[in-house]
Enzyme design. Structure first.
Site, short mmCIF file in Angstrom:
data_model
loop_
_atom_site.label_atom_id
_atom_site.label_comp_id
_atom_site.label_asym_id
_atom_site.label_seq_id
_atom_site.Cartn_x
_atom_site.Cartn_y
_atom_site.Cartn_z
N ARG A 178 28.74 -11.56 -0.37
CA ARG A 178 29.31 -11.00 0.85
C ARG A 178 28.21 -10.77 1.88
NH1 ARG A 178 32.61 -6.08 1.62
NH2 ARG A 178 32.68 -7.18 3.62
N ASP A 217 30.14 -1.94 -2.68
CA ASP A 217 29.01 -1.79 -1.77
C ASP A 217 27.86 -1.05 -2.46
OD1 ASP A 217 30.48 -2.99 0.25
OD2 ASP A 217 31.22 -1.09 1.05
N GLU A 226 29.81 -0.49 12.18
CA GLU A 226 28.87 -1.56 12.50
C GLU A 226 29.09 -2.07 13.92
OE1 GLU A 226 29.04 -3.28 7.97
OE2 GLU A 226 30.77 -3.08 9.27
N ARG A 252 32.68 -1.87 16.04
CA ARG A 252 33.81 -1.75 15.11
C ARG A 252 34.27 -0.30 15.09
NH1 ARG A 252 33.14 -2.48 8.50
NH2 ARG A 252 34.97 -1.24 7.91
N TYR A 311 33.55 -10.73 7.32
CA TYR A 311 32.42 -10.58 8.22
C TYR A 311 31.95 -11.95 8.72
CZ TYR A 311 31.51 -5.67 6.80
OH TYR A 311 31.58 -4.32 6.57
#
Length: 475
Positions: free
Chosen positions: A151, A176, A331, A347, A440
């Site tokens: 990712r 994450d 972000e 964002r 993303y």
């Protein structure tokens, strides 16, 4: 992988417009059909887009004589039609839809963006079944290994034209940081035609810790490449309810990403009193016309989340925190307008659309946040870049910018790229790069003037590199 050539392109001048996109900024056709090539599978791909509020039926004739089919595309959606064709095979396509829509295309189904071939190519760069060289294992040794999830794309072009693509190699799965995450790297010296084997560029000293969320920044004056990332130990997650924070780190390269320096911990220099958490935003930073280096940052305090940048005016020898750009945001990407001001494309924590704020230079105060209704967004990390070729010296200024994201207000679907010629005031050109599920994305202008977009497909679908010409997007 077969070799891919390239073609040049020319940016078109435009008038200066507002910083925040207008509410009705999509002036293009409500229906579209564009051809591209999947370089891994030798497939010709036709992407059909329906930007209307009703389902539309497209009739496709070709690519071979005597073939014909229909495809219904949902309102506001897209779909891809694929054909296996040998490299260099000729094709002819005609696409029609009720209401007078018609488009014709003919050429050779070959990668390379050469005249007479489709203007967009796609290649998968990282996957869960391709090993990374020099991966750290639980026994403390480096050897090849795979990751259960790939990712978080980061993309940049060095002063010599070398493409650097970085991803999270999430060894144990999608979660994450903090987790066993290592930074995977591939390099290309021929505009994305061929790539080096995947290898780990950065990892922690132990698999109990992690390094992730990479961001690349090239100093065009010195040629040095900065690779920012976040270092996390157990208990330091951004949304965990404690005062333990991840560390913002970077390494540098002076040889186009072949080797990297020892890590530098920026946290003591940029973390302000009252902040409980912080992390560097993934993708890339930018260099301003003044030579200032700008890397986006996110932090938390007791009230919420915020976006700002860290900046350097001495080519990375020292760094400091810039002005606050927005609240209830995550972000972001900074982009310098043709007037010299810095716009922060952010964002928002709530789904719906992107938000902007503007500062004279990133350290002086930003103005109020403004919602960009023309850029729907499902709370995802997106990208906006100036259309500037990667040449040594302080960057120029341009009104032409590109934006990429999953263009939905509610879910991470329909990875779309847009082009504006008036500083992002209007976005009359857009194209879907990946119908369906995506994630993303990060972009870069290549030395020949084409554009690269590195994007993810969910947690385990891989990281893909799409390369296209501005003409493919705007015609």
């Amino acid at each position: 992988m077969r070799r891919v050539g390239f073609m040049g392109c020319v940016a078109v001048a435009a008038t200066v417009g507002a910083v925040v996109p207008a509410a009705a900024a999509d002036e293009g056709s409500p229906l579209a059909a564009r051809t591209s090539v999947d370089c891994d599978r030798d497939e010709l791909r036709l992407t059909l887009e329906n930007r209307t509020g009703k389902a539309r039926t497209f009739t496709v004739t070709g690519p071979r004589t005597g073939t014909r089919s229909t495809r219904e595309v949902a309102p506001g959606g897209s779909t891809a039609v694929r054909w296996a064709l040998p490299d260099g095979a000729r094709y002819t396509l005609r696409v029609t839809a009720p209401g007078g829509f018609r488009t014709d295309d003919a050429g050779r189904a070959s990668c390379g963006l050469r005249p007479g071939t489709p203007g967009m190519n796609t290649t998968r760069l990282f996957s869960t079944d391709a090993p990374f060289q020099e991966m750290l294992h639980d026994d403390g040794r480096e050897r090849p290994g795979t990751a259960r999830s790939v990712r978080i794309p980061a993309l940049a072009v060095t002063n010599s034209g070398t493409l650097l693509a970085v991803t999270d190699a999430r060894v144990d799965g999608p979660p994450d940081l903090p987790a066993d995450i290592q930074l995977g790297l591939r390099r290309s010296t021929d505009d994305g035609a061929t790539w080096s084997a995947p290898r780990i560029a950065v990892h922690a000293a132990s698999t109990r810790h992690g390094t992730g969320d990479s961001s690349l920044l090239v100093d065009r004056v010195t040629g040095r490449v900065f690779l920012f990332y976040n270092y996390a130990r157990p208990g330091t997650g951004f949304f965990e309810r404690n005062a333990k924070s991840m560390r913002v780190m970077y390494v540098t390269s002076d040889d186009d990403g072949r080797t990297w320096s020892r890590p530098v911990d920026l946290t003591p220099r940029v973390k302000k009193p009252g902040w409980t958490k912080l992390f560097a935003s993934s993708g890339h930073g930018i260099q301003l016309r003044s030579g200032r280096l700008v890397q986006p940052l996110v932090h938390r305090d007791a009230r919420g989340t915020y976006a700002e940048n860290i900046v350097s005016d001495d080519h990375g020898r020292t760094w400091r925190t810039g002005a606050l750009a927005g609240s209830a945001v995550n972000e972001s990407k900074p982009v310098q307008r043709s007037t010299g001001v810095l716009a922060q494309n952010m964002r928002h924590n709530g789904k719906g659309a992107r938000y902007y704020a503007v500062s004279p230079d990133g350290t002086r105060p930003f103005g109020p946040m403004r919602r960009a209704d023309a850029l729907p967004d499902p709370a995802n990390n997106a990208d906006e870049i100036s259309y500037l070729r990667p040449v040594p010296g302080r960057p120029g200024l341009t009104r032409t910018v590109l934006f990429s994201n999953t263009a939905s207000a509610t879910r991470r679907h329909e990875l779309t790229v847009r082009l504006s010629r008036d500083d992002g005031a209007h976005w009359p050109y857009r194209a879907v790069l990946k119908p369906g599920r995506a994630g993303y994305s990060a972009m870069a202008v290549l030395r020949d003037g084409s554009v690269g977009c590195l994007y993810e497909v969910g947690d385990t679908g891989g990281i893909y590199f799409a390369r296209f010409t501005p003409e493919w997007l705007t015609r």
